[in-house]
Design a protein around this motif. Structure first.
Motif, PDB file in Angstrom:
ATOM      1  N   ILE A 199       0.869  -1.180   0.000  1.00  0.00           N
ATOM      2  CA  ILE A 199       0.000   0.000   0.000  1.00  0.00           C
ATOM      3  C   ILE A 199       0.910   1.234   0.000  1.00  0.00           C
ATOM      4  O   ILE A 199       1.792   1.355   0.851  1.00  0.00           O
ATOM      5  N   PRO A 200       0.716   2.156  -0.931  1.00  0.00           N
ATOM      6  CA  PRO A 200       1.557   3.356  -0.959  1.00  0.00           C
ATOM      7  C   PRO A 200       1.520   4.104   0.379  1.00  0.00           C
ATOM      8  O   PRO A 200       0.484   4.154   1.053  1.00  0.00           O
ATOM      9  N   ASP A 201       2.676   4.664   0.748  1.00  0.00           N
ATOM     10  CA  ASP A 201       2.803   5.350   2.038  1.00  0.00           C
ATOM     11  C   ASP A 201       1.716   6.394   2.261  1.00  0.00           C
ATOM     12  O   ASP A 201       1.155   6.489   3.351  1.00  0.00           O
ATOM     13  N   ASP A 202       1.394   7.155   1.228  1.00  0.00           N
ATOM     14  CA  ASP A 202       0.418   8.234   1.389  1.00  0.00           C
ATOM     15  C   ASP A 202      -1.014   7.725   1.538  1.00  0.00           C
ATOM     16  O   ASP A 202      -1.913   8.485   1.874  1.00  0.00           O
ATOM     17  N   GLU A 203      -1.238   6.436   1.315  1.00  0.00           N
ATOM     18  CA  GLU A 203      -2.582   5.846   1.480  1.00  0.00           C
ATOM     19  C   GLU A 203      -2.697   5.010   2.758  1.00  0.00           C
ATOM     20  O   GLU A 203      -3.790   4.625   3.154  1.00  0.00           O
ATOM     21  N   ARG A 204      -1.579   4.738   3.390  1.00  0.00           N
ATOM     22  CA  ARG A 204      -1.568   3.790   4.493  1.00  0.00           C
ATOM     23  C   ARG A 204      -2.331   4.279   5.719  1.00  0.00           C
ATOM     24  O   ARG A 204      -2.998   3.498   6.389  1.00  0.00           O
ATOM     25  N   GLU A 205      -2.271   5.571   6.020  1.00  0.00           N
ATOM     26  CA  GLU A 205      -2.954   6.088   7.206  1.00  0.00           C
ATOM     27  C   GLU A 205      -4.471   5.899   7.103  1.00  0.00           C
ATOM     28  O   GLU A 205      -5.143   5.604   8.090  1.00  0.00           O
ATOM     29  N   ALA A 206      -5.016   6.027   5.902  1.00  0.00           N
ATOM     30  CA  ALA A 206      -6.463   5.878   5.697  1.00  0.00           C
ATOM     31  C   ALA A 206      -6.866   4.425   5.428  1.00  0.00           C
ATOM     32  O   ALA A 206      -8.060   4.126   5.333  1.00  0.00           O
ATOM     33  N   PHE A 207      -5.896   3.525   5.329  1.00  0.00           N
ATOM     34  CA  PHE A 207      -6.185   2.129   5.005  1.00  0.00           C
ATOM     35  C   PHE A 207      -6.979   1.469   6.131  1.00  0.00           C
ATOM     36  O   PHE A 207      -6.564   1.468   7.279  1.00  0.00           O
ATOM     37  N   GLU A 208      -8.145   0.910   5.764  1.00  0.00           N
ATOM     38  CA  GLU A 208      -9.005   0.266   6.764  1.00  0.00           C
ATOM     39  C   GLU A 208      -9.145  -1.229   6.528  1.00  0.00           C
ATOM     40  O   GLU A 208      -9.958  -1.880   7.166  1.00  0.00           O
ATOM     41  N   GLY A 209      -8.393  -1.762   5.607  1.00  0.00           N
ATOM     42  CA  GLY A 209      -8.454  -3.191   5.327  1.00  0.00           C
ATOM     43  C   GLY A 209      -8.861  -3.449   3.892  1.00  0.00           C
ATOM     44  O   GLY A 209      -9.408  -2.581   3.207  1.00  0.00           O
ATOM     45  N   LEU A 210      -8.581  -4.648   3.448  1.00  0.00           N
ATOM     46  CA  LEU A 210      -8.920  -5.066   2.094  1.00  0.00           C
ATOM     47  C   LEU A 210     -10.374  -5.495   2.026  1.00  0.00           C
ATOM     48  O   LEU A 210     -10.997  -5.790   3.044  1.00  0.00           O
ATOM     49  N   ASN A 211     -10.900  -5.544   0.818  1.00  0.00           N
ATOM     50  CA  ASN A 211     -12.287  -5.975   0.597  1.00  0.00           C
ATOM     51  C   ASN A 211     -12.288  -7.424   0.133  1.00  0.00           C
ATOM     52  O   ASN A 211     -11.523  -7.792  -0.757  1.00  0.00           O
ATOM     53  N   TYR A 212     -13.167  -8.202   0.720  1.00  0.00           N
ATOM     54  CA  TYR A 212     -13.281  -9.618   0.393  1.00  0.00           C
ATOM     55  C   TYR A 212     -14.738 -10.009   0.176  1.00  0.00           C
ATOM     56  O   TYR A 212     -15.639  -9.440   0.777  1.00  0.00           O
ATOM     57  N   TYR A 213     -14.919 -11.038  -0.631  1.00  0.00           N
ATOM     58  CA  TYR A 213     -16.221 -11.685  -0.693  1.00  0.00           C
ATOM     59  C   TYR A 213     -16.409 -12.458   0.607  1.00  0.00           C
ATOM     60  O   TYR A 213     -15.430 -12.901   1.229  1.00  0.00           O
ATOM     61  N   PRO A 214     -17.652 -12.685   1.020  1.00  0.00           N
ATOM     62  CA  PRO A 214     -17.879 -13.559   2.174  1.00  0.00           C
ATOM     63  C   PRO A 214     -17.342 -14.966   1.861  1.00  0.00           C
ATOM     64  O   PRO A 214     -17.361 -15.405   0.708  1.00  0.00           O
ATOM     65  N   ILE A 215     -16.859 -15.628   2.874  1.00  0.00           N
ATOM     66  CA  ILE A 215     -16.353 -16.994   2.698  1.00  0.00           C
ATOM     67  C   ILE A 215     -17.513 -17.884   2.262  1.00  0.00           C
ATOM     68  O   ILE A 215     -18.587 -17.859   2.857  1.00  0.00           O
ATOM     69  N   ASP A 216     -17.281 -18.654   1.201  1.00  0.00           N
ATOM     70  CA  ASP A 216     -18.339 -19.458   0.585  1.00  0.00           C
ATOM     71  C   ASP A 216     -17.805 -20.847   0.258  1.00  0.00           C
ATOM     72  O   ASP A 216     -16.894 -20.998  -0.552  1.00  0.00           O
ATOM     73  N   GLU A 217     -18.398 -21.852   0.885  1.00  0.00           N
ATOM     74  CA  GLU A 217     -17.960 -23.238   0.692  1.00  0.00           C
ATOM     75  C   GLU A 217     -18.091 -23.697  -0.759  1.00  0.00           C
ATOM     76  O   GLU A 217     -17.377 -24.594  -1.201  1.00  0.00           O
ATOM     77  N   ASP A 218     -18.979 -23.078  -1.522  1.00  0.00           N
ATOM     78  CA  ASP A 218     -19.165 -23.475  -2.927  1.00  0.00           C
ATOM     79  C   ASP A 218     -17.930 -23.207  -3.780  1.00  0.00           C
ATOM     80  O   ASP A 218     -17.827 -23.707  -4.896  1.00  0.00           O
TER      81      ASP A 218
END
Length: 179
Positions: free
Chosen positions: A28-47
């Protein structure tokens, strides 16, 4: 992977978010790291979790894979995984950077690319200790699909999924786009 694979994925996602948000080597670029709140994921799906044999190729071919910076890298095409997504038969090639490596690299691009997921594609890394069953099959779990580092910053060079691993079906599992 542990018996409760879902919890393992949740834990690994949290660890990755911590690393990406705090570590000096985060992509993550340094200038974006302070605002970084986590990555986006799909819900875990057994299918999107499959236990599959690897159909090994009789002749292991060395293939040239393009990169995000117009470079090239060499890989060995080891075999393919065959499975169904929403009733459609698909196959993905598995590669190794070094023929003697035990780990499989499965890059892919799917119908979510460019919209919900990184347009250039995502990766699966299959480590024998975590992804190989006692019977010799492989656990191909798309809930573990992740973006290459070039999805976060242009300073990285990433191998691109070969066209033979472009799927016409959506894989709504794993990591979504960063931005």
């Amino acid at each position: 992977m542990s018996a409760d694979w879902r919890e393992t994925i949740r834990r690994r996602r949290a660890e990755k978010d911590d690393y990406f948000g705090e570590h000096p080597r985060s992509p993550i670029p340094d200038d974006e790291r302070e605002a970084f709140e986590g990555l986006n994921y799909y819900p875990i799906d057994e299918d999107y979790r499959f236990v599959l044999p690897l159909h090994e190729h009789d002749d292991v071919e060395q293939v040239t894979v393009g990169t995000s910076t117009e470079g090239e890298r060499e890989y060995h095409r080891i075999g393919e995984f065959r499975f169904e997504v929403d009733g459609e038969a698909v196959a993905l090639q598995a590669y190794k950077a070094d023929r003697d490596d035990d780990r499989l690299w499965v890059p892919f691009r799917d119908a979510t690319g460019g919209e919900e997921t990184y347009g250039a594609g995502r990766y699966l890394d299959l480590e024998p200790d975590d992804h190989r069953t006692d019977g010799g099959e492989w656990v191909v779990n798309f809930n573990e699909a992740y973006n290459p580092t070039c999805a976060y910053a242009d300073r990285y060079e990433c191998p691109l999924p070969p066209t033979e691993n472009w799927l016409g079906v959506p894989i709504e599992a794993g990591e979504k786009t960063y931005r």
